[in-house]
Design an enzyme around this catalytic site. Structure first.
Site, PDB file in Angstrom:
ATOM      1  CD  GLU A  90      -3.023  -0.722  -0.020  1.00 55.10           C
ATOM      2  OE1 GLU A  90      -3.367   0.446  -0.249  1.00 55.10           O
ATOM      3  OE2 GLU A  90      -3.414  -1.685  -0.703  1.00 55.10           O
TER       4      GLU A  90
ATOM      5  CB  SER B  70     -51.739 -27.824  32.277  1.00 59.77           C
ATOM      6  OG  SER B  70     -53.065 -28.050  31.865  1.00 59.77           O
TER       7      SER B  70
END
Length: 769
Positions: free
Chosen positions: A185, A465
């Site tokens: 780079e 239940s």
């Protein structure tokens, strides 16, 4: 002649004025540039000297603890190492690797800074035998009493714009990565002062030929400026501003500071809405391991991505990415960063990118959602998304995997087996530690890897239940009135309601069962017997049990509460049943253990909060009755999955079969499961035919400890004939060993007992036949 002199004088005068004007303009421009440069300089230093990044909170799973005697096989450890990104090698030496040799696993573990101290890197040999870990020895042959593997990063809490990163220090970055990045780079990085004039000239010529900005000669410093401060637009004005700020940055900061900032800032990919910034996060995103463990070909691939993360995306464009990686490898070899042999081996290697899968931005979005909600009581949203907090949780990847697999496979099997439309059912599951109240796993829906509606937290559904054990708990808390074998009438009920309607509940089988023992009414889930008992005890007392077991809201004490006409989320139900599993001791369910700041300093420890709840003796009796649910009650079908029947639980079914529930526990683990439809249409499933099937799969995978049905020491087992609520001996075929609290056991003998015959003979002799 005079006219000529006048013209000369006039021209000279104009030149002087133009010169003065030019100087004035130049001075003004210089002043403006100086002021603009000063403003930029102030802005730049404020950003760089302050908090440079908004760091999302990172959320970690509970670490796997290894010690001699732990019930883990080699396959369990290998599976966990795979989750953590460890690599299998012939001879593990480098951190993050392992090797398997017969009944031994050699692990080169990673170091990690936990909330309570640092776990060092270790090279250990783990030997297995007798159903678990037999021994752990370090490289020198010394015994290791206990060790922790590094925890799994399960998610982040990042802001809406989705920017995420894992900060790294320059000293922790492999030199090969740094040198490769500079070579590719910005080869003159250490020689220029922010701008590479040769590169600019080359780019300018290309741009002139193209008639626009098509190429940049940006240095690493300029790229950092662009990513950190500026937009990505390609204009001459922006490039000029970028160049000026790059020079200013070089004036104030060292090359090392600039390079470290770049390594953490550079954009390297997209993970759904999350932007992947920095090499630290990208290493885990692409390869599932930290930077220090990257191989040359992996370093080359990531450096190659800097040029275009989308264009060279290795998952979507593998051929393009491979070519770019190999080009970087060529540069690494040419610059002497790696040898020709290393370069050849790296070129021959596959891309090695781990599959992204379907997890999206978080591996476990439902659990991360839970953590975020629990944190919001103590932390601002800004703190969670920008302060880099490290959140340590109780999340157990092994338990989560079992829950997710049970939900997915279980729903598929139910739909196929019962002819239900494929994909129409949904589910939620919550798994907790009975002993600590920690939430080990959470499944918010059928597709557990996708963020969306979190049914485990937000689905408020009637519990049916599942409410019944609280009715029986209220009764058994009065040992002078009720015991497990107290006869309860399973008889019709007709109640006139305040709104003018009449409530006439029925049993699921539409049958009447007469007088039944209290425990059987629960295990067989008889509606009428339960309502009769609730009315005897009082609905206010039944409603109070919810609060005693840790529920946040006391429900309305209406008769329908006995049959579960109250809406709760799976997490809220898990709180109730975890308290039942813990013997009535209430620990608010908690996902978080500890919080650290970005520097690893402790901020808060979420200590276990324990308080008393219902009477422990009564809870023990309810546990016994819930165990009968598993043995010969509504959950007996679970026995085909489970190795132990000494578990306790309860089925739950709501009106028109809309909701299917099961909640239950072993000695160490509790799980709550809901199955139904998001559109609230009937799922056509009872608790046993739906949720129980998923729950059984979870428990079979976890193999929990049996419930100690007499753990409190308060109840004494007595042989009785339950249908007679009377004492039994060996002559009684229907006898059962039932626990009773002191002083509450029956004192009469059943008709089948020898003692009953003796008593009868005595009275006949005394009074005659």
């Amino acid at each position: 002649m005079l006219s000529l002199d006048f013209q000369t004088i006039f021209r000279d005068l104009m030149r002087q004025r133009l010169l003065v004007a030019g100087l004035v303009i130049l001075c003004l421009a210089a002043t403006a540039l100086a002021l603009y440069t000063f403003r930029l300089d102030v802005e730049l230093r404020e950003r760089f000297d302050g908090v440079r990044w908004a760091l999302p909170a990172q959320i970690y799973a509970a670490p796997l603890e290894l010690y001699a005697g732990k019930r883990l096989g080699p396959q369990d450890v290998v599976h966990e190492l795979g989750r953590l990104g460890y690599r299998s090698r012939n001879n593990a030496q480098r951190a993050g690797t392992y090797s398997v040799q017969g009944d031994r696993i050699r692990v080169a573990s990673r170091g990690f800074q936990f909330w309570d101290g640092a776990e060092p890197e270790r090279l250990v040999d783990i030997r297995f035998g007798d159903g678990g870990i037999r021994s752990i020895q370090d490289a020198g042959g010394g015994s290791v009493p206990i060790m922790r593997l590094d925890p799994m990063l399960i998610g982040s809490i990042f802001p809406k714009h989705g920017e995420d990163r894992v900060l790294v220090r320059l000293d922790d970055v492999p030199p090969l990565l740094v040198n490769t990045l500079i070579a590719v780079e910005d080869g003159d990085f250490y020689r220029h002062y922010g701008i590479d004039w040769t590169g600019i000239a080359r780019a300018a010529w290309a741009n002139l030929q193209a008639g626009g900005v098509v190429q940049g000669g940006s240095t690493i410093t300029q790229q950092l400026i662009k990513n950190f401060f500026l937009s990505s637009e390609r204009t001459w004005v922006r490039k000029a501003k970028e160049a000026l700020m790059a020079i200013l940055l070089e004036v104030h900061y060292s090359k090392q500071e600039i390079l470290e900032a770049y390594l953490n800032e550079v954009y390297l990919g997209q993970d759904g809405p999350r932007a992947v910034h920095g090499f630290g996060l990208a290493s885990g995103f692409y390869f599932g391991k930290p930077l220090g463990e990257l191989l040359p070909e992996e370093i080359a691939l990531m450096v190659g991505l800097v040029k275009g993360p989308s264009y060279y995306n290795p998952r979507r464009n593998p051929e393009r990415s491979l070519a770019r990686r190999n080009l970087v490898l060529d540069r690494m070899e040419a610059d002497g960063l790696i040898s020709a042999e290393e370069a050849a081996a790296a070129r021959a290697a596959k891309l090695g990118v781990r599959p992204r899968g379907d997890r999206g931005t978080s591996q476990y979005p439902a659990y991360v959602d839970l953590v975020r909600r629990q944190l919001q009581a103590q932390y601002r949203e800004q703190d969670l998304t920008s302060e880099g907090l490290r959140i340590f949780t109780a999340f157990d990847p092994r338990v989560q995997a079992a829950a997710e697999q049970a939900v997915l496979a279980g729903l598929d099997a139910i739909e196929q087996g019962r002819g239900i439309e494929a994909g129409s059912l949904e589910a939620a599951a919550v798994v907790t530690s009975v002993e600590t109240g920690e939430i080990l796993a959470l499944v918010g829906g059928r597709q557990a890897g996708y963020a969306g509606f979190n049914r485990a937290l937000d689905a408020q559904r009637p519990i049916g239940s599942l409410a019944k054990p609280l009715v029986y708990l209220a009764a058994l808390s009065r040992p002078d009135e009720y015991r497990l074998t107290t006869q309860v009438p399973d008889a019709p009920i007709r109640l006139d309601m305040p709104n003018g309607s009449t409530w006439m509940p029925e049993n699921y089988d539409r049958e009447l069962h007469g007088d039944v023992p209290l425990y059987e009414a629960l295990s067989k889930s008889y509606n009428l017997a339960t309502v009769q008992l609730a009315l005897q005890v009082g609905m206010e007392d039944v409603a109070r049990q919810y609060v005693l077991l840790g529920d946040d809201t006391k429900p309305a004490p209406l008769p329908s509460l006995a049959l579960g006409a109250v809406e709760r989320s799976p997490l809220a139900v898990a709180q109730l049943y975890n308290s039942l599993g813990a013997g009535g001791f209430v620990t608010p369910l908690q996902a978080i253990r500890d919080v650290q700041d970005r520097e690893g300093q402790p901020l808060e420890r979420f200590a276990r909060r324990l308080r008393g709840g219902p009477d422990a003796g009564a809870v023990g009796l309810v546990q016994w009755a819930m165990n009968r649910v598993m043995i010969d009650g509504t959950a007996r079908s679970a026995q085909r999955y489970l190795r132990s029947t000494t578990l306790a639980g309860k089925t739950g079914t709501t009106d028109e079969l809309r909701d299917s529930w099961f909640a239950g526990f072993g000695g160490d683990v509790q799980a709550t499961v809901w199955v139904g439809r998001d559109d609230n249409k009937p799922a056509q499933l009872t608790g046993a035919s739906g949720a129980l099937q998923l729950w059984s799969r979870i428990m079979a995978a976890l193999d929990p400890r049996p419930v100690d049905l007499f753990a409190t020491g308060q109840a004494e087992p007595v042989w009785v004939v339950p249908q007679q609520d009377a004492l039994a001996d060996t002559r009684c075929e229907d006898r059962l060993l039932v626990p009773y609290l002191p002083g509450s056991a029956p004192d009469a003998w059943a008709s089948c007992a020898e003692q009953a015959d003796s008593d009868a003979g005595f009275w006949e002799r005394l009074f005659g036949p």
